[in-house]
Design a protein around this motif. Structure first.
Motif, PDB file in Angstrom:
ATOM      1  N   GLN A  32       0.875  -1.145  -0.283  1.00 51.34           N
ATOM      2  CA  GLN A  32       0.016   0.111   0.052  1.00 51.34           C
ATOM      3  C   GLN A  32       0.970   1.168  -0.130  1.00 51.34           C
ATOM      4  O   GLN A  32       1.810   1.220   0.991  1.00 51.34           O
ATOM      5  CB  GLN A  32      -0.781  -0.135   1.186  1.00 51.34           C
ATOM      6  CG  GLN A  32      -1.889   1.207   1.100  1.00 51.34           C
ATOM      7  CD  GLN A  32      -2.810   1.384   2.429  1.00 51.34           C
ATOM      8  OE1 GLN A  32      -2.758   0.480   3.461  1.00 51.34           O
ATOM      9  NE2 GLN A  32      -3.699   2.022   2.429  1.00 51.34           N
ATOM     10  N   MET A  34       1.844   4.446   1.132  1.00 52.05           N
ATOM     11  CA  MET A  34       1.192   5.457   2.334  1.00 52.05           C
ATOM     12  C   MET A  34       1.691   6.794   2.094  1.00 52.05           C
ATOM     13  O   MET A  34       1.138   7.527   2.566  1.00 52.05           O
ATOM     14  CB  MET A  34       2.185   4.756   3.484  1.00 52.05           C
ATOM     15  CG  MET A  34       2.066   3.340   3.767  1.00 52.05           C
ATOM     16  SD  MET A  34       0.253   2.871   4.136  1.00 52.05           S
ATOM     17  CE  MET A  34       0.311   3.603   5.820  1.00 52.05           C
ATOM     18  N   SER A  35       2.773   7.277   1.340  1.00 50.12           N
ATOM     19  CA  SER A  35       3.130   8.505   1.145  1.00 50.12           C
ATOM     20  C   SER A  35       4.035   8.695  -0.074  1.00 50.12           C
ATOM     21  O   SER A  35       4.740   7.562  -0.372  1.00 50.12           O
ATOM     22  CB  SER A  35       3.726   9.401   2.308  1.00 50.12           C
ATOM     23  OG  SER A  35       5.178   8.744   2.408  1.00 50.12           O
ATOM     24  N   ASP A  50       0.615  12.562   2.095  1.00 47.18           N
ATOM     25  CA  ASP A  50      -0.151  11.473   2.585  1.00 47.18           C
ATOM     26  C   ASP A  50      -1.324  10.622   1.822  1.00 47.18           C
ATOM     27  O   ASP A  50      -2.377  11.175   1.449  1.00 47.18           O
ATOM     28  CB  ASP A  50      -0.985  11.734   4.229  1.00 47.18           C
ATOM     29  CG  ASP A  50      -1.421  10.278   4.768  1.00 47.18           C
ATOM     30  OD1 ASP A  50      -1.100   9.164   4.285  1.00 47.18           O
ATOM     31  OD2 ASP A  50      -2.078  10.663   5.682  1.00 47.18           O
ATOM     32  N   THR A  51      -1.111   9.705   1.334  1.00 47.90           N
ATOM     33  CA  THR A  51      -1.713   8.738   0.352  1.00 47.90           C
ATOM     34  C   THR A  51      -2.448   7.538   0.882  1.00 47.90           C
ATOM     35  O   THR A  51      -3.079   6.847   0.185  1.00 47.90           O
ATOM     36  CB  THR A  51      -0.940   8.209  -0.976  1.00 47.90           C
ATOM     37  OG1 THR A  51       0.117   7.499  -0.355  1.00 47.90           O
ATOM     38  CG2 THR A  51      -0.359   9.644  -1.603  1.00 47.90           C
ATOM     39  N   LYS A  52      -2.126   7.333   2.085  1.00 51.35           N
ATOM     40  CA  LYS A  52      -3.042   6.309   2.861  1.00 51.35           C
ATOM     41  C   LYS A  52      -4.520   6.185   2.366  1.00 51.35           C
ATOM     42  O   LYS A  52      -5.232   5.028   2.366  1.00 51.35           O
ATOM     43  CB  LYS A  52      -2.662   6.254   4.290  1.00 51.35           C
ATOM     44  CG  LYS A  52      -3.246   5.169   5.112  1.00 51.35           C
ATOM     45  CD  LYS A  52      -2.949   4.840   6.233  1.00 51.35           C
ATOM     46  CE  LYS A  52      -3.321   3.632   7.108  1.00 51.35           C
ATOM     47  NZ  LYS A  52      -3.212   3.718   8.368  1.00 51.35           N
ATOM     48  N   ARG A  55      -5.933   4.683  -0.807  1.00 54.43           N
ATOM     49  CA  ARG A  55      -6.079   3.123  -0.967  1.00 54.43           C
ATOM     50  C   ARG A  55      -5.495   2.782  -2.492  1.00 54.43           C
ATOM     51  O   ARG A  55      -6.297   2.134  -3.269  1.00 54.43           O
ATOM     52  CB  ARG A  55      -7.596   2.497  -0.844  1.00 54.43           C
ATOM     53  CG  ARG A  55      -8.023   3.089   0.569  1.00 54.43           C
ATOM     54  CD  ARG A  55      -9.450   2.547   0.808  1.00 54.43           C
ATOM     55  NE  ARG A  55     -10.225   2.963  -0.243  1.00 54.43           N
ATOM     56  CZ  ARG A  55     -11.303   2.607  -0.367  1.00 54.43           C
ATOM     57  NH1 ARG A  55     -12.032   1.805   0.577  1.00 54.43           N
ATOM     58  NH2 ARG A  55     -12.027   3.274  -1.550  1.00 54.43           N
ATOM     59  N   TYR A  57      -2.952   0.495  -4.382  1.00 51.37           N
ATOM     60  CA  TYR A  57      -2.014  -0.672  -4.029  1.00 51.37           C
ATOM     61  C   TYR A  57      -1.215  -1.091  -5.053  1.00 51.37           C
ATOM     62  O   TYR A  57      -1.636  -1.288  -6.233  1.00 51.37           O
ATOM     63  CB  TYR A  57      -2.894  -1.809  -3.591  1.00 51.37           C
ATOM     64  CG  TYR A  57      -3.762  -1.530  -2.527  1.00 51.37           C
ATOM     65  CD1 TYR A  57      -3.524  -1.735  -1.381  1.00 51.37           C
ATOM     66  CD2 TYR A  57      -5.031  -1.031  -2.529  1.00 51.37           C
ATOM     67  CE1 TYR A  57      -4.156  -1.440   0.052  1.00 51.37           C
ATOM     68  CE2 TYR A  57      -5.827  -0.684  -1.506  1.00 51.37           C
ATOM     69  CZ  TYR A  57      -5.316  -0.982  -0.158  1.00 51.37           C
ATOM     70  OH  TYR A  57      -6.164  -0.439   0.827  1.00 51.37           O
ATOM     71  N   GLN A 137       8.206  -2.769   4.937  1.00 50.31           N
ATOM     72  CA  GLN A 137       8.318  -1.462   4.259  1.00 50.31           C
ATOM     73  C   GLN A 137       9.163  -1.642   3.080  1.00 50.31           C
ATOM     74  O   GLN A 137      10.043  -2.265   3.007  1.00 50.31           O
ATOM     75  CB  GLN A 137       9.014  -0.406   5.195  1.00 50.31           C
ATOM     76  CG  GLN A 137       8.717   0.845   4.582  1.00 50.31           C
ATOM     77  CD  GLN A 137       9.298   1.955   5.689  1.00 50.31           C
ATOM     78  OE1 GLN A 137      10.218   1.618   6.364  1.00 50.31           O
ATOM     79  NE2 GLN A 137       8.584   3.109   6.000  1.00 50.31           N
ATOM     80  N   ARG A 150       3.847   0.305   2.645  1.00 52.12           N
ATOM     81  CA  ARG A 150       3.949  -0.811   3.695  1.00 52.12           C
ATOM     82  C   ARG A 150       3.378  -2.164   3.239  1.00 52.12           C
ATOM     83  O   ARG A 150       2.422  -2.026   2.120  1.00 52.12           O
ATOM     84  CB  ARG A 150       3.184  -0.470   4.778  1.00 52.12           C
ATOM     85  CG  ARG A 150       1.588  -0.419   4.568  1.00 52.12           C
ATOM     86  CD  ARG A 150       0.494  -0.277   5.686  1.00 52.12           C
ATOM     87  NE  ARG A 150      -0.758  -0.192   5.440  1.00 52.12           N
ATOM     88  CZ  ARG A 150      -1.724  -0.603   6.189  1.00 52.12           C
ATOM     89  NH1 ARG A 150      -1.308  -1.332   7.021  1.00 52.12           N
ATOM     90  NH2 ARG A 150      -2.861  -0.818   5.688  1.00 52.12           N
ATOM     91  N   PHE A 152       1.198  -4.871   2.673  1.00 48.00           N
ATOM     92  CA  PHE A 152      -0.339  -5.047   3.098  1.00 48.00           C
ATOM     93  C   PHE A 152      -0.924  -6.588   3.021  1.00 48.00           C
ATOM     94  O   PHE A 152      -0.549  -7.505   2.277  1.00 48.00           O
ATOM     95  CB  PHE A 152      -1.037  -4.247   2.423  1.00 48.00           C
ATOM     96  CG  PHE A 152      -2.675  -4.211   2.603  1.00 48.00           C
ATOM     97  CD1 PHE A 152      -2.870  -3.206   3.616  1.00 48.00           C
ATOM     98  CD2 PHE A 152      -3.702  -4.829   2.082  1.00 48.00           C
ATOM     99  CE1 PHE A 152      -4.131  -2.954   3.974  1.00 48.00           C
ATOM    100  CE2 PHE A 152      -4.747  -4.779   2.476  1.00 48.00           C
ATOM    101  CZ  PHE A 152      -5.151  -3.729   3.538  1.00 48.00           C
TER     102      PHE A 152
END
Length: 152
Positions: A32, A34-35, A50-52, A55, A57, A137, A150, A152
Motif C-alpha cells: 500500500q 502510504m506517502s 499522505d496517500t494512505k 487506497r 495498492y 516497508q 507498507r 499489506f
C-alpha cells in the motif's frame, strides 16, 4: 499402512507443485502506498503527500505489477493499471504500462502522460532505486518521486 504413506506423499507433492515460487523475493506481494514525495526540480526537497486514504495498492507477482486504486478511478477509465517491470539489484524499472479494462489492455505510449502521476509514475515508464525493501516497508526513489509503501 504402506498405501497411506504413498497417498500422503502423493498429496504433499501435488499441493507443493501447484504453487509458483516467488521470483522477486521481498518485492512479491501487495504493497500500500502510504506517502509520496514529489520534487518539482532536482535541487528542491520533496513535498510529501499522505496517500494512505487514497487506497493505492501495488501488487507484484512474477513479471507483472498490478496497480489498483480503490479510492478513485485512475486515468479516467478504470481502477486498475497493469505494468511490466524488471528488478535488478537495487533497481526497479517499470518498462511498460497498460490501462487495464474488462476486455483489453491498452499500452500507454506517451512518455509525457500524466495519467499515472497519482500513483507515482511519471510518463509511461519509470526507473526507481530501491532504498529499503523488507517484509514490512518498501521505499522507492526516482528522479521525481519518493514512494513509501507498507506491506499489506
Amino acid at each position: 499402512m504402506k498405501y497411506i504413506h504413498l497417498i500422503l506423499i502423493f498429496l504433499t507433492l501435488t499441493c507443493a507443485s501447484c504453487d509458483k515460487m516467488p521470483e522477486n523475493g521481498e518485492l512479491d506481494g501487495q504493497w500500500q502506498l502510504m506517502s509520496m514525495g514529489t520534487r518539482n526540480n532536482a535541487d528542491a526537497s520533496p513535498t510529501y503527500t499522505d496517500t494512505k486514504g487514497q487506497r493505492i495498492y501495488w501488487r507484484f507477482q512474477l513479471r507483472l505489477l498490478m496497480i489498483h486504486t480503490a479510492g478513485a478511478m485512475l486515468n479516467g477509465h478504470t481502477y486498475d493499471t497493469a505494468c511490466r517491470f524488471e528488478k535488478s539489484g537495487n533497481t526497479l524499472a517499470i518498462t511498460q504500462t497498460y490501462i487495464h479494462t474488462l476486455n483489453r489492455d491498452s499500452l500507454i505510449t506517451d512518455p509525457a502522460s500524466t495519467s499515472l502521476a497519482p500513483v507515482g509514475i511519471r510518463g509511461n515508464a519509470e526507473t526507481f532505486s530501491i532504498e529499503k525493501l523488507d517484509g514490512k516497508q518498501m521505499i522507492l526513489q526516482s528522479d521525481h518521486h519518493r514512494l513509501v509503501f507498507r506491506k499489506f
